[in-house]
Design a protein around this motif. Structure first.
Motif, PDB file in Angstrom:
ATOM      1  N   ILE A  39      34.535  65.267  34.691  1.00 20.98           N
ATOM      2  CA  ILE A  39      35.248  64.998  33.444  1.00 20.98           C
ATOM      3  C   ILE A  39      36.741  64.786  33.663  1.00 20.98           C
ATOM      4  CG2 ILE A  39      33.566  66.291  32.071  1.00 20.98           C
ATOM      5  CD1 ILE A  39      35.614  68.548  31.853  1.00 20.98           C
ATOM      6  N   GLY A  40      37.229  65.117  34.855  1.00 23.06           N
ATOM      7  CA  GLY A  40      38.648  64.900  35.149  1.00 23.06           C
ATOM      8  C   GLY A  40      39.032  63.431  35.098  1.00 23.06           C
ATOM      9  N   PRO A  44      40.380  61.354  30.410  1.00 18.71           N
ATOM     10  CA  PRO A  44      41.628  60.593  30.208  1.00 18.71           C
ATOM     11  C   PRO A  44      41.395  59.120  29.867  1.00 18.71           C
ATOM     12  CG  PRO A  44      41.805  62.007  32.135  1.00 18.71           C
ATOM     13  CD  PRO A  44      40.367  62.043  31.716  1.00 18.71           C
ATOM     14  N   PHE A  45      40.423  58.487  30.542  1.00 17.67           N
ATOM     15  CA  PHE A  45      40.175  57.074  30.266  1.00 17.67           C
ATOM     16  C   PHE A  45      39.554  56.884  28.884  1.00 17.67           C
ATOM     17  CE2 PHE A  45      40.735  56.445  34.832  1.00 17.67           C
ATOM     18  CZ  PHE A  45      41.371  55.206  34.862  1.00 17.67           C
ATOM     19  N   MET A  84      35.514  52.133  35.104  1.00 23.62           N
ATOM     20  CA  MET A  84      36.121  51.360  36.188  1.00 23.62           C
ATOM     21  C   MET A  84      37.635  51.492  36.072  1.00 23.62           C
ATOM     22  SD  MET A  84      33.864  47.913  36.797  1.00 23.62           S
ATOM     23  CE  MET A  84      32.328  48.028  37.733  1.00 23.62           C
ATOM     24  N   LYS A  85      38.248  52.082  37.088  1.00 24.94           N
ATOM     25  CA  LYS A  85      39.635  52.516  36.975  1.00 24.94           C
ATOM     26  C   LYS A  85      40.639  51.364  36.920  1.00 24.94           C
ATOM     27  CE  LYS A  85      38.427  56.788  39.288  1.00 24.94           C
ATOM     28  NZ  LYS A  85      36.999  56.403  39.306  1.00 24.94           N
ATOM     29  N   ALA A  91      43.740  47.364  31.270  1.00 22.71           N
ATOM     30  CA  ALA A  91      43.485  47.160  29.845  1.00 22.71           C
ATOM     31  C   ALA A  91      44.447  47.974  28.992  1.00 22.71           C
ATOM     32  CB  ALA A  91      42.046  47.531  29.513  1.00 22.71           C
ATOM     33  N   VAL A  92      44.636  49.234  29.363  1.00 25.63           N
ATOM     34  CA  VAL A  92      45.522  50.106  28.606  1.00 25.63           C
ATOM     35  C   VAL A  92      46.966  49.628  28.705  1.00 25.63           C
ATOM     36  CG1 VAL A  92      46.478  52.432  28.467  1.00 25.63           C
ATOM     37  CG2 VAL A  92      44.023  52.110  28.782  1.00 25.63           C
TER      38      VAL A  92
END
Length: 393
Positions: A39-40, A44-45, A84-85, A91-92
């Motif tokens: 969940i780390g 956040p994403f 997908m980081k 995107a953010v």
């Protein structure tokens, strides 16, 4: 299986079964604890997608939950489902529309499905020798460690207490470290933000089902998503979610092996389906598996557990997701990332003492902390140059 078991002790349960007996998912207290080991990166994403891009949390979480359950039931190992980081960060930062994000998911899924079904990935995977793979895993692990520290320094006292307690309990088979860690986080969140009580009290149950949303995506969204998100994500996915995760799974669970081709097909299918119902691009990740394993997961049961929880939140509490996730302070998520990174990094200890291989691993790890695709290319070139004696150290 004890929480304190390390990567080389007790991870494979093959010796505990009769010949020919298939591995079954477990749903005991350690699988429950290990379920939260990823969940780390998830929280956040998810929060960023919801609060910054305005993605509907219902479809986003529902597809994560479905994908996690499917992965847990199919692979029967703690192979994670993560955002997908590179796509998430771009995107953010770019502030684009959710439709372009969904468009990138469709082309991402199509790419990996084709690469897997045609067997193209098999030729690429042959280039990933042991020093290259270990370098990617070491670099990714250290990236998690550094990111974890960055989140912990915001609340050093809380992080210090949480990290100390977690280390003490990691070797305790009766008291899962993750449960205590999450409890510390919830208590700290409420004490640090008394208004959170009122927000939690206003959380309401409202049942909703995800809607088919392909009509939101137009050709310009697909083009934008492909150019801005899909293409830059490919190298990271190749290194982390195909090569590294296959190597990690097969080392930890040799009785339940996977192939790079299977990883590609898996990611292709879930990313073609996910955008249809409002889900974001997803992948498997070596760091996520390390987190699940570090906190006790040994089967796919942990993925089924977490996926079920996420689906319940999606269907009944989708309008209150941001409030619910406030119960997990950044420092606590940092501790989880830190330990997941350390667990992944120590898997490289079998690299041996050959100077050329060790050197290649270190170089690849350094580049991997910056860019996974560049690390893979540099590692392949350096490893071949050393093996063919084109250069000497």
């Amino acid at each position: 299986m004890q929480d304190g078991d390390n990567a080389s002790q007790g991870l494979s349960t093959a010796s505990d079964r009769l010949p020919g007996e298939k591995t079954r998912n477990r749903y005991d207290h350690m699988e429950w604890a290990g379920a939260f080991g990823d969940i780390g990166t998830l929280i956040p994403f998810v929060v960023a997608y919801i609060t910054i891009l305005g993605v509907d949390p219902l479809g986003l979480l529902f597809m994560f939950g479905i994908s996690k359950i499917a992965a847990g039931l199919f692979y029967k190992t703690p192979i994670p489902i993560q955002p997908m980081k590179a796509i998430g960060a771009a995107a953010v930062a770019g502030g684009i529309t959710p439709a372009a994000l969904f468009g990138s998911g469709l082309t991402t899924g199509l790419f990996w499905l084709i690469i897997g079904l045609t067997g193209t990935i098999d030729h690429v995977a042959k280039l990933a020798t042991k020093p290259v793979v270990r370098g990617i895993m070491l670099g990714l692990g250290m990236s998690f460690v550094v990111e974890g520290i960055h989140r912990m320094v915001a609340s050093p006292v809380l992080a210090g207490i949480a990290l100390t307690v977690t280390f003490v309990l990691l070797s305790n088979p009766k008291i899962p470290a993750m449960f205590v860690l999450l409890l510390i986080g919830v208590v700290a969140a409420v004490i640090g933000n008394p208004a959170l009580w009122n927000e939690l009290a206003q959380v309401s149950i409202g049942f909703r089902l995800p809607e088919f949303g392909l009509h939101q995506v137009h050709w310009d969204d697909i083009v934008t998503g492909t150019l801005l998100f899909t293409l830059p994500q490919i190298p990271l996915t190749l290194g982390n979610a195909v090569v590294a995760i296959a190597a990690e799974n097969n080392e930890l669970f040799p009785d339940r092996p996977v192939t790079e081709r299977t990883m590609c097909i898996s990611q292709g299918i879930m990313n073609l389906i996910s955008p249809l119902f409002g889900g974001v691009p997803m992948c498997h990740g070596a760091g996520g598996m390390a987190g699940h394993v570090r906190f006790g997961a040994r089967t796919g049961g942990s993925l089924v557990i977490l996926g079920s929880i996420v689906i319940v939140i999606a269907l009944f509490f989708s309008q209150s997701v941001a409030v619910i996730f406030k119960m997990f302070p950044p420092a606590i998520l940092g501790v989880i990332l830190f330990l997941a990174g350390a667990e992944l990094a120590i898997t490289v200890r079998d690299i041996g003492n050959k100077r050329d291989e060790f050197y290649t691993m270190i170089v690849v790890a350094g580049f991997a902390m910056w860019h996974m695709g560049v690390a893979f290319v540099v590692g392949v070139i350096l490893d071949n140059a050393l093996r063919r004696k084109w250069i000497r150290l």
